[in-house]
Scaffold this active site. Structure first.
Site, mmCIF file in Angstrom:
data_model
loop_
_atom_site.group_PDB
_atom_site.id
_atom_site.type_symbol
_atom_site.label_atom_id
_atom_site.label_comp_id
_atom_site.label_asym_id
_atom_site.label_seq_id
_atom_site.Cartn_x
_atom_site.Cartn_y
_atom_site.Cartn_z
ATOM 1 N N ARG B 56 0.799 -1.220 0.000
ATOM 2 C CA ARG B 56 0.000 0.000 0.000
ATOM 3 C C ARG B 56 0.834 1.273 0.000
ATOM 4 N NH1 ARG B 56 -1.933 -4.051 1.381
ATOM 5 N NH2 ARG B 56 -4.068 -4.656 0.975
ATOM 6 N N THR B 57 1.770 1.356 0.914
ATOM 7 C CA THR B 57 2.530 2.607 1.029
ATOM 8 C C THR B 57 3.305 2.872 -0.263
ATOM 9 O OG1 THR B 57 2.713 2.252 3.397
ATOM 10 C CG2 THR B 57 4.204 3.863 2.442
ATOM 11 N N LYS B 85 24.798 -5.906 -1.117
ATOM 12 C CA LYS B 85 26.269 -5.998 -1.152
ATOM 13 C C LYS B 85 26.888 -5.350 0.090
ATOM 14 C CE LYS B 85 26.015 -5.447 -6.154
ATOM 15 N NZ LYS B 85 26.096 -4.401 -7.185
ATOM 16 N N ARG B 106 11.257 3.026 3.408
ATOM 17 C CA ARG B 106 10.749 2.134 4.469
ATOM 18 C C ARG B 106 11.900 1.247 4.882
ATOM 19 N NH1 ARG B 106 5.243 -1.163 4.860
ATOM 20 N NH2 ARG B 106 4.634 0.957 5.369
ATOM 21 N N HIS B 134 5.161 6.123 11.339
ATOM 22 C CA HIS B 134 4.649 5.998 9.976
ATOM 23 C C HIS B 134 3.923 7.299 9.663
ATOM 24 C CE1 HIS B 134 3.400 4.416 6.301
ATOM 25 N NE2 HIS B 134 2.817 3.290 6.677
#
Lengths: 142, 312
Positions: B56-57, B85, B106, B134
């Site tokens: 969703r985000t 890496k 995120r 959030h």
């Protein structure tokens, strides 16, 4: 009776809570230096009952935030010519950076070298600090 | 002319109440006239740095940028980027600063977007960091409340479910406290109550009341906004414990039969089983509309952080 002579030039950490002296001695790595250092433990004290004292026969750089964090009861005396020329009472630092690590395992400061944990004091009584990254509370235990 | 400092959104508190109100107003304008903003970010690029899965985000941000006429690049899985890496966040964001005009991140580690913002030359938006914050979900929630209740301040809001680990709850409750909401009802099992550190901060900073109850029915009659959250299976020691809580906090029509007619039911989504499907038909259920509004508030946020002056 044991006699410890006065130092001519250096630093005296007075009013250390009895039992903290050896921890501070080790944290300051005073066992590694080549000048005279005295660690006095359980010295009778009018105000504290008993206390520890550290005498350092040299002027060295000491992080006062770190020292205040370890024991905010300490009085730091600067000695010159056998006389106290400056006296400073330590306090619990409001902000600390790089001295303690965040107790939150999910905090970025525990996994990324770029993130140096900085904290703000939230409870002087409990020595609790809030992390500037994750905002979790970490209690400092000397 | 002096160059403006780069603005980031790491924590809802990075925006003043006046700025939040202005964003909500702008989002409402976009809702009403989306075409007028269709080219507002033409030639701009949004980088989506998603170190853990999100549907969703990420889609909401991508949709927002595309609807503004901009472009999107990024990754939705850290295993397919240079992060795999061993690249540091600081190096990643410094590099991305050369490729994009704004970034959303995120990350599973709490504080990671803040770290990125300290090394970034472009605005960084926190798209969720662990169980911490959030902020764009908070913006979405504010727009939803304003849209359906016409006011953010004059409501009794109840949070239900996992209040311990639910970052959406943590961000929203702090922001609503700033708006002056004086009473919050906290509905959760004892094991998943709001963290003590957050409760202490709220009580020390604001004049408010936190009322903790164990069931929805205990408080349902006085609630204006019921904010449901997901109780995650992995938070429990065993399946039996999970099953017990799962059912106790499952919202169905029976549990809201005594609720106000104009109460709204919100949820940050994804829903798993904490709201029965029968509730979807109830006019008080606004969670899918909430998800839709999330795109518009993110459009407003992108415009603000990029400093796009729109004559729309």
């Amino acid at each position: 009776m044991l006699e410890v002579h006065s130092i001519q030039r250096g630093i005296v950490l007075d009013h250390i809570v009895a039992g903290n002296g050896l921890k501070i001695f080790n944290k300051l790595m005073l066992d590694k230096v080549d000048f005279s250092v005295f660690l006095l433990m359980n010295v009778p004290s009018q105000s504290m009952g008993k206390k520890d004292v550290i005498k350092i026969e040299n002027k060295i750089d000491i992080d006062l935030d770190f020292l205040g964090l370890m024991d905010h009861h300490i009085t730091l005396n600067i000695i010159e010519g056998g006389q106290i020329i400056q006296k400073r009472k330590l306090t619990i630092p409001r902000k600390v950076r790089g001295l303690i690590s965040c107790h939150n395992p999910r905090c970025i400061t525990n996994s990324d070298d770029y993130a140096q944990a900085d904290f703000e004091l939230v409870s002087a009584e409990k020595l609790e600090y809030r992390c500037g990254y994750c905002e979790e509370i970490t209690r400092y235990i000397p | 002319m002096l160059k403006q400092p780069v603005r980031h959104l790491i924590d809802p508190e990075d925006l003043s109440i006046e700025e939040l109100d202005a964003l909500i107003k702008l989002a409402q304008k976009i809702v009403h006239s989306p075409r007028e903003y269709a080219d507002a970010c033409k030639g701009k690029i949004l980088a989506t740095l998603f170190y853990e899965p999100s549907t969703r985000t990420r889609f909401s941000f991508e949709s927002a940028m595309l609807r503004l006429g901009g472009n999107v690049l990024g990754f939705g899985n850290a295993n397919v980027s240079s992060v795999a890496k061993g690249e540091s966040i600081a190096d990643t964001i410094r590099t991305v600063s050369a490729y994009a005009d704004i970034a959303v991140m995120r990350h599973p580690k709490e504080g990671a977007p803040k770290l990125a913002s300290q090394y970034s030359l472009i605005p960084v938006i926190n798209g969720g960091d662990g169980g911490h914050q959030h902020p764009t979900q908070t913006l979405t929630d504010l727009l939803t409340i304003q849209t359906f209740k016409n006011s953010i301040r004059d409501n009794t809001i109840a949070f239900c479910g996992d209040l311990k680990f639910g970052r959406t709850v943590h961000s929203l409750i702090r922001t609503l406290a700033r708006y002056g909401i004086q009473k919050f009802i906290l509905i959760s099992p004892e094991e998943l109550t709001l963290p003590d550190s957050l409760k202490r901060m709220l009580n020390q900073t604001y004049s408010l009341q936190l009322e903790e109850v164990r069931t929805i029915e205990e408080a349902v009659e006085e609630i204006d906004i019921l904010y449901m959250t997901r109780i995650q299976r992995e938070r429990f020691f065993n399946e039996a414990e999970y099953a017990k809580f799962k059912n106790a906090y499952l919202l169905d029509l029976e549990k809201i039969k005594n609720a106000k007619e104009d109460m709204i039911i919100m949820h940050p989504l994804p829903r798993v089983n904490e709201i029965s499907y029968e509730v979807d038909q109830d006019p008080r259920a606004v969670y899918f509309e909430q998800a839709r509004l999330g795109v518009y508030i993110r459009m407003a946020l992108i415009l603000k952080l990029l400093g796009v002056e729109c004559a729309c």
